[in-house]
Motif scaffolding. Structure first.
Motif, PDB file in Angstrom:
ATOM      1  N   ASN A 462      -1.964  15.849 -51.016  1.00 20.61           N
ATOM      2  CA  ASN A 462      -3.064  15.944 -50.736  1.00 20.61           C
ATOM      3  C   ASN A 462      -3.708  15.820 -49.135  1.00 20.61           C
ATOM      4  OD1 ASN A 462      -4.330  16.801 -53.423  1.00 20.61           O
ATOM      5  ND2 ASN A 462      -3.929  14.470 -54.004  1.00 20.61           N
ATOM      6  N   LEU A 463      -4.277  16.782 -48.450  1.00 16.42           N
ATOM      7  CA  LEU A 463      -4.436  16.531 -46.956  1.00 16.42           C
ATOM      8  C   LEU A 463      -5.901  16.109 -46.567  1.00 16.42           C
ATOM      9  CD1 LEU A 463      -2.677  19.778 -45.480  1.00 16.42           C
ATOM     10  CD2 LEU A 463      -1.850  17.246 -45.614  1.00 16.42           C
ATOM     11  N   SER A 464      -6.140  15.188 -45.901  1.00 17.32           N
ATOM     12  CA  SER A 464      -7.521  14.778 -45.456  1.00 17.32           C
ATOM     13  C   SER A 464      -7.846  15.877 -44.496  1.00 17.32           C
ATOM     14  CB  SER A 464      -7.539  13.500 -44.697  1.00 17.32           C
ATOM     15  OG  SER A 464      -6.871  13.440 -43.398  1.00 17.32           O
ATOM     16  N   ALA A 465      -9.132  15.431 -44.273  1.00 25.59           N
ATOM     17  CA  ALA A 465      -9.918  16.286 -43.198  1.00 25.59           C
ATOM     18  C   ALA A 465      -9.593  15.857 -41.868  1.00 25.59           C
ATOM     19  CB  ALA A 465     -11.470  16.248 -43.279  1.00 25.59           C
ATOM     20  N   GLN A 466      -9.270  16.851 -41.096  1.00 20.88           N
ATOM     21  CA  GLN A 466      -8.801  16.127 -39.441  1.00 20.88           C
ATOM     22  C   GLN A 466     -10.237  15.524 -38.786  1.00 20.88           C
ATOM     23  OE1 GLN A 466      -5.795  18.258 -36.958  1.00 20.88           O
ATOM     24  NE2 GLN A 466      -7.764  18.877 -35.582  1.00 20.88           N
ATOM     25  N   GLY A 467      -9.724  14.173 -38.264  1.00 21.56           N
ATOM     26  CA  GLY A 467     -10.767  13.735 -37.332  1.00 21.56           C
ATOM     27  C   GLY A 467     -10.233  13.630 -35.978  1.00 21.56           C
ATOM     28  N   GLN A 468     -11.227  13.139 -35.160  1.00 26.30           N
ATOM     29  CA  GLN A 468     -11.173  13.167 -33.792  1.00 26.30           C
ATOM     30  C   GLN A 468     -11.839  12.232 -33.094  1.00 26.30           C
ATOM     31  OE1 GLN A 468     -12.808  16.211 -30.519  1.00 26.30           O
ATOM     32  NE2 GLN A 468     -10.671  17.000 -30.977  1.00 26.30           N
ATOM     33  N   VAL A 469     -11.310  11.470 -32.002  1.00 28.80           N
ATOM     34  CA  VAL A 469     -11.989  10.470 -30.984  1.00 28.80           C
ATOM     35  C   VAL A 469     -11.509  10.750 -29.682  1.00 28.80           C
ATOM     36  CG1 VAL A 469     -12.186   8.675 -32.752  1.00 28.80           C
ATOM     37  CG2 VAL A 469     -10.037   8.872 -31.235  1.00 28.80           C
ATOM     38  N   VAL A 470     -12.446  10.891 -28.705  1.00 31.68           N
ATOM     39  CA  VAL A 470     -12.211  11.047 -27.432  1.00 31.68           C
ATOM     40  C   VAL A 470     -12.558   9.690 -26.726  1.00 31.68           C
ATOM     41  CG1 VAL A 470     -12.894  12.390 -25.406  1.00 31.68           C
ATOM     42  CG2 VAL A 470     -12.756  13.650 -27.641  1.00 31.68           C
ATOM     43  N   LEU A 471     -11.337   8.996 -26.125  1.00 29.83           N
ATOM     44  CA  LEU A 471     -11.525   7.732 -25.531  1.00 29.83           C
ATOM     45  C   LEU A 471     -11.404   8.060 -23.828  1.00 29.83           C
ATOM     46  CD1 LEU A 471      -9.226   5.575 -27.867  1.00 29.83           C
ATOM     47  CD2 LEU A 471     -11.671   6.036 -27.868  1.00 29.83           C
ATOM     48  N   THR A 472     -12.470   7.630 -23.360  1.00 30.10           N
ATOM     49  CA  THR A 472     -12.625   7.971 -21.796  1.00 30.10           C
ATOM     50  C   THR A 472     -12.365   6.496 -21.154  1.00 30.10           C
ATOM     51  OG1 THR A 472     -14.402   9.526 -22.072  1.00 30.10           O
ATOM     52  CG2 THR A 472     -13.967   8.426 -19.923  1.00 30.10           C
ATOM     53  N   ILE A 473     -11.041   6.419 -20.489  1.00 28.98           N
ATOM     54  CA  ILE A 473     -10.780   5.070 -19.760  1.00 28.98           C
ATOM     55  C   ILE A 473     -11.152   5.162 -18.412  1.00 28.98           C
ATOM     56  CG2 ILE A 473      -9.015   3.436 -19.566  1.00 28.98           C
ATOM     57  CD1 ILE A 473      -9.651   4.055 -22.497  1.00 28.98           C
ATOM     58  N   THR A 474     -11.932   4.590 -17.731  1.00 36.46           N
ATOM     59  CA  THR A 474     -12.394   4.425 -16.360  1.00 36.46           C
ATOM     60  C   THR A 474     -11.237   3.523 -15.615  1.00 36.46           C
ATOM     61  OG1 THR A 474     -13.920   2.423 -16.660  1.00 36.46           O
ATOM     62  CG2 THR A 474     -14.827   4.880 -16.817  1.00 36.46           C
ATOM     63  N   ASN A 475     -10.724   2.644 -16.195  1.00 33.34           N
ATOM     64  CA  ASN A 475      -9.711   1.862 -15.613  1.00 33.34           C
ATOM     65  C   ASN A 475     -10.395   1.008 -14.426  1.00 33.34           C
ATOM     66  OD1 ASN A 475      -7.128   2.156 -16.953  1.00 33.34           O
ATOM     67  ND2 ASN A 475      -7.021   4.039 -16.273  1.00 33.34           N
ATOM     68  N   ASP A 476     -11.662   0.473 -14.863  1.00 34.64           N
ATOM     69  CA  ASP A 476     -12.098  -0.328 -13.649  1.00 34.64           C
ATOM     70  C   ASP A 476     -11.300  -1.692 -13.845  1.00 34.64           C
ATOM     71  OD1 ASP A 476     -13.942   1.507 -12.852  1.00 34.64           O
ATOM     72  OD2 ASP A 476     -15.423   0.937 -14.521  1.00 34.64           O
ATOM     73  N   PRO A 477     -10.775  -2.451 -12.660  1.00 32.95           N
ATOM     74  CA  PRO A 477      -9.919  -3.229 -12.876  1.00 32.95           C
ATOM     75  C   PRO A 477     -10.861  -4.693 -13.225  1.00 32.95           C
ATOM     76  CG  PRO A 477      -9.392  -2.343 -10.803  1.00 32.95           C
ATOM     77  CD  PRO A 477     -10.830  -1.764 -11.256  1.00 32.95           C
ATOM     78  N   LEU A 478     -10.091  -5.361 -13.984  1.00 33.57           N
ATOM     79  CA  LEU A 478     -10.854  -6.637 -14.581  1.00 33.57           C
ATOM     80  C   LEU A 478     -10.103  -7.752 -14.064  1.00 33.57           C
ATOM     81  CD1 LEU A 478     -11.880  -5.772 -18.380  1.00 33.57           C
ATOM     82  CD2 LEU A 478     -13.557  -5.703 -16.055  1.00 33.57           C
ATOM     83  N   PRO A 479     -10.641  -8.926 -13.708  1.00 34.82           N
ATOM     84  CA  PRO A 479      -9.583 -10.259 -13.221  1.00 34.82           C
ATOM     85  C   PRO A 479      -8.738 -10.418 -14.440  1.00 34.82           C
ATOM     86  CG  PRO A 479     -12.250 -10.742 -13.299  1.00 34.82           C
ATOM     87  CD  PRO A 479     -12.024  -9.420 -14.131  1.00 34.82           C
ATOM     88  N   SER A 480      -7.574 -11.205 -14.020  1.00 33.60           N
ATOM     89  CA  SER A 480      -6.917 -11.791 -14.997  1.00 33.60           C
ATOM     90  C   SER A 480      -6.960 -12.886 -15.699  1.00 33.60           C
ATOM     91  CB  SER A 480      -5.448 -12.160 -14.028  1.00 33.60           C
ATOM     92  OG  SER A 480      -5.674 -13.353 -13.275  1.00 33.60           O
ATOM     93  N   THR A 481      -6.674 -13.049 -16.683  1.00 35.97           N
ATOM     94  CA  THR A 481      -7.066 -14.125 -17.591  1.00 35.97           C
ATOM     95  C   THR A 481      -6.660 -15.499 -17.066  1.00 35.97           C
ATOM     96  OG1 THR A 481      -6.818 -12.841 -19.775  1.00 35.97           O
ATOM     97  CG2 THR A 481      -7.020 -15.197 -20.065  1.00 35.97           C
ATOM     98  N   PRO A 482      -7.822 -16.557 -16.860  1.00 38.09           N
ATOM     99  CA  PRO A 482      -7.426 -17.807 -16.301  1.00 38.09           C
ATOM    100  C   PRO A 482      -6.721 -18.501 -17.366  1.00 38.09           C
ATOM    101  CG  PRO A 482      -9.855 -17.468 -16.839  1.00 38.09           C
ATOM    102  CD  PRO A 482      -9.137 -16.166 -17.164  1.00 38.09           C
ATOM    103  N   THR A 483      -6.241 -19.589 -16.845  1.00 33.06           N
ATOM    104  CA  THR A 483      -5.358 -20.576 -17.568  1.00 33.06           C
ATOM    105  C   THR A 483      -5.930 -22.216 -17.351  1.00 33.06           C
ATOM    106  OG1 THR A 483      -3.498 -20.682 -16.300  1.00 33.06           O
ATOM    107  CG2 THR A 483      -3.516 -19.327 -18.222  1.00 33.06           C
TER     108      THR A 483
END
Length: 764
Positions: A462-483
């Protein structure tokens, strides 16, 4: 349509009253062992408080729960946990009225597995922890002690002396050990009770007998119980007691002389189910079965899917599966059978082909391990599934500053999910799978703007209905994780935190601030986060509850947003008005002469307070016991003795108690002696020439050579001198030019603590 199956539970699930109350073989929770001074060992702080107690019978895999009368009618859960392995046994029971609240794996009690999913009788061993809880609330635990009787009682030639020998591990408290011989026949003798007992100390008179319990007589980690009876007949009863011989070990004794956390090791008893209908032990039953088994009919085939089985902790690993389909139609007393063997423990699907489309089959699936196969097999009846699966995606379509992990899931566990990342269809016309479609096995990393189409097919096609997502990635740089750059530093109602500066994320960006979040011991956030501006990488987090343990995380922010949170800091307790600080643990190398060690409590509260330093030791005969000079001062001292046989190299623990009015605080510090290491590079003997050469990790001191054992007769001594360059450390040589015979084996010890032996002396 999904058919899910699981193995049926085994063993009774309710308690059958046996009328046993306070019959743990004459155990009293308040027994004094005079004249010993009882020091509380470093045992679990969760050992039950009198009158509650947990009694462990490891040889019979049997547990008695005493007390807990404030919980009558409530359901308790008992778990057996093996360090490094996990929970190996569990059971639920209702607390009843009386001295014995309930028992597990004993007639009148419940089986292991009652009310839980772990249907196995655990093989309880020393070191296993038996714990109690009511819901999520812990109610105490007991560590199984490493003690046992090693041989049946021995009757001496005099006809009245009986000895019992056994083993006592390093973690057991000698002052809290008893050896007992139990036999109802003792009641018909002058003893007048069903057991005789030996407690630590020399031979002491009792009614009808005298007894003693001594340690180390038969070798390291041994005990010897000696009984001298008034009559030969009574001695004969003791010598023939069989499984009535046992050793009992308590974890601790409280201030009111109640002994808590008891292990009773019974000589000759066998483990396993304590009554009919209870589950077998971990090596007597086959492995756990797979779950979520689905058998779907597809033309002349059966597609079987399942969730891989997980081995019960402490049992052999699952190595694969065996699955077979059995026809329901009987022909001449036979039914056709088809099957597969799968040699992968991670497998979760197989297909059995060549079946009769007009036949109905039963499907049986078993896990396979070195202990055998699952019994009974997991059973599923194939069905024709006409319901299409549903597929969901997370996250949904949207715009994101950073790369995303796309998770796809189906409401049918056996369905296979496929996806494309170029916007094309997953399935073409007629249900044909696109050549560009990828089987989903794990979250998909989406690093740039992407259109993802997805669909699923279940085992029945049995086949499902086809789904779709559109993910827009702006790639705005974030800081590194501090330690965090250093451990948190506790203050009064506050904690000082320091962390490393985060990378701002890209040229032209800067870190605009940091956010620090506090968490309580249960993992809950403790109020709102605290913010620092700009490049400030330190914070005094104040306003914390005194004497409370916290952990912290830190995130960095730039103009685009916040970084991921750091790992949690080490736990730290915010200090109250009164503080006990015994200083940092130390490792001390002993010098040629005794070393003076200074304990430092100067970081404790210093106003209107008193101090008391005490060594935590096993008793007045502890070979590592030292004498403190100035135990009521801030900085007492003691002399760390020279290493010499039979001294040990155990760490020394000291407790500082700070008292201010009615407030008392304690802290501990550990001093670890560092012994020199010695080894023998050559030991040779020939007529009128005996020579021993060796090396040492330190220079100075003397090596003593013994024959016949580590404390045997001294053959001679040799100084430890500096090794010639470029070698480091020390060397020693002993040479004896006499007609003495070859000692065969030698043992050596140094005044710096090194011990080695036996070393074989070669001839020629």
């Amino acid at each position: 349509m999904t058919v899910k199956t699981s193995p049926s539970a085994a063993g009774p699930g309710n308690r059958i009253s046996s009328g046993r109350r306070a019959t743990v073989f004459g155990i009293s929770a308040a027994v004094l062992i005079a004249p010993f001074i009882i020091a509380v060992p470093a045992a679990s702080a969760a050992v039950p408080t009198f009158p509650n107690n947990i009694v462990v019978f490891p040889d019979r895999d049997f547990i008695t729960i005493e007390g807990y009368q404030e919980h009558i009618g409530e359901t308790a859960t008992v778990e057996v946990t093996r360090p490094g392995v996990g929970v190996i046994g569990s059971a639920e029971s209702v607390v009843g009225a009386g001295d014995v609240a309930f028992e597990v794996n004993h007639p009148g009690g419940v089986c292991w597995g009652a009310g839980t999913a772990l249907k196995v009788t655990p093989d309880i061993r020393s070191g296993d922890v038996v714990s109690m809880k009511f819901g999520a609330t812990a109610a105490g635990d007991t560590s199984t002690q490493d003690v046992y009787v090693t041989a049946a009682p021995v009757l001496a030639a005099d006809g009245v002396t009986v000895t019992v020998t056994g083993f006592i591990g390093d973690g057991a408290n000698q002052a809290q050990i008893e050896q007992r011989i139990v036999d109802p026949a003792f009641r018909g003798t002058p003893i007048g009770r069903r057991d005789v007992r030996a407690v630590p100390g020399p031979l002491t008179a009792n009614v009808g007998y005298s007894s003693s319990l001594e340690f180390g007589i038969a070798g390291p980690n041994t005990f010897t119980a000696t009984y001298v009876f008034d009559s030969r007949d009574t001695a004969g009863i003791a010598a023939a007691a069989g499984s009535g011989v046992r050793v009992m070990s308590w974890q601790l004794e409280d201030a009111a002389a109640n002994r808590q956390g008891l292990t009773i090791a019974e000589f000759g008893e066998l483990g396993g189910p304590g009554m009919g209908g209870c589950p077998n032990g971990p090596l007597q039953s086959g492995p756990a079965g797979a779950t979520d088994v689905i058998a779907a009919t597809v033309a002349d085939s059966l597609k079987i899917t399942w969730t891989p089985a997980k081995a019960i902790p402490g049992t052999p690993a699952i190595t694969g599966y065996r699955v077979h389909a059995v026809a329901q139609t009987v022909v001449n007393g036979e039914r056709a059978e088809f099957g597969k063997r799968i040699d992968s423990p991670a497998a979760k699907t197989t297909t059995i082909s060549g079946l009769n489309p007009a036949e109905t089959y039963d499907v049986f699936l078993v896990s396979v391990s070195s202990a055998g196969e699952t019994f009974p097999a997991v059973h599923a009846i194939p069905v024709t599934d006409i319901v299409a699966p549903l597929v969901t995606a997370s996250p949904q379509s949207g715009s994101f500053r950073t790369a995303q992990q796309l998770t796809l899931s189906s409401n049918e566990a056996a369905a296979e999910i496929y996806y494309t990342t170029d916007g094309s269809d997953v399935f073409l016309s007629g249900g044909t799978l696109s050549a560009l479609a990828v089987l989903y096995t794990q979250p998909v990393n989406i690093a740039g703007t992407t259109t993802v189409n997805f669909a699923a097919v279940d085992p029945s096609g049995n086949l499902s209905a086809q789904g779709q997502v559109v993910l827009t990635i702006t790639n705005d740089p974030l800081p590194s994780t501090p330690t965090f750059s250093s451990p948190p530093l506790a203050g009064t109602g506050s904690v000082t935190l320091n962390w490393s500066a985060a990378d701002p994320g890209a040229p032209g960006l800067s870190v605009t601030g940091y956010s620090v979040q506090a968490y309580t011991a249960d993992g809950a956030a403790a109020g709102p986060p605290r913010i620092t501006a700009g490049d400030v990488t330190t914070l005094v987090f104040d306003g914390l509850a005194p004497d409370t343990v916290y952990q912290f995380t830190v995130t960095a922010s730039n103009a685009n947003g916040a970084s991921a949170a750091s790992a949690k800091s080490d736990p730290v307790q915010a200090l109250g008005a009164v503080v006990a600080n015994a200083g940092a643990d130390q490792a001390i190398t002993r010098a040629v002469t005794a070393t003076t060690v200074v304990l430092d409590g100067s970081r404790s509260t210093g106003t209107e307070t008193t101090y008391l330093w005490e060594q935590i030791s096993s008793g007045p005969t502890d070979p590592d016991r030292v004498t403190l000079s100035g135990p009521t001062t801030v900085k007492p001292t003691f002399s760390l003795p020279l290493f010499a046989t039979p001294m040990t190299n155990n760490p020394l623990t000291f407790r500082l108690t700070v008292t201010s009015g009615s407030t008392v605080r304690t802290d501990e510090v550990r001093i670890t002696p560092i012994a020199s290491q010695i080894s023998v590079t050559g030991a040779r003997w020939k007529s009128r020439d005996f020579r021993v050469d060796g090396i040492s990790s330190s220079v100075g001191g003397t090596v003593t050579i013994h024959s016949g054992g580590p404390t045997g007769p001294v053959i001679g001594q040799a100084p430890i001198t500096a090794a010639p360059a470029p070698q480091t450390g020390g060397v020693f040589t002993y040479r004896l030019r006499t007609s003495a015979s070859n000692p065969g084996s030698i043992w050596l010890d140094s005044t710096r603590g090194g011990v080695v032996g036996p070393v074989t002396v070669t001839a020629g």
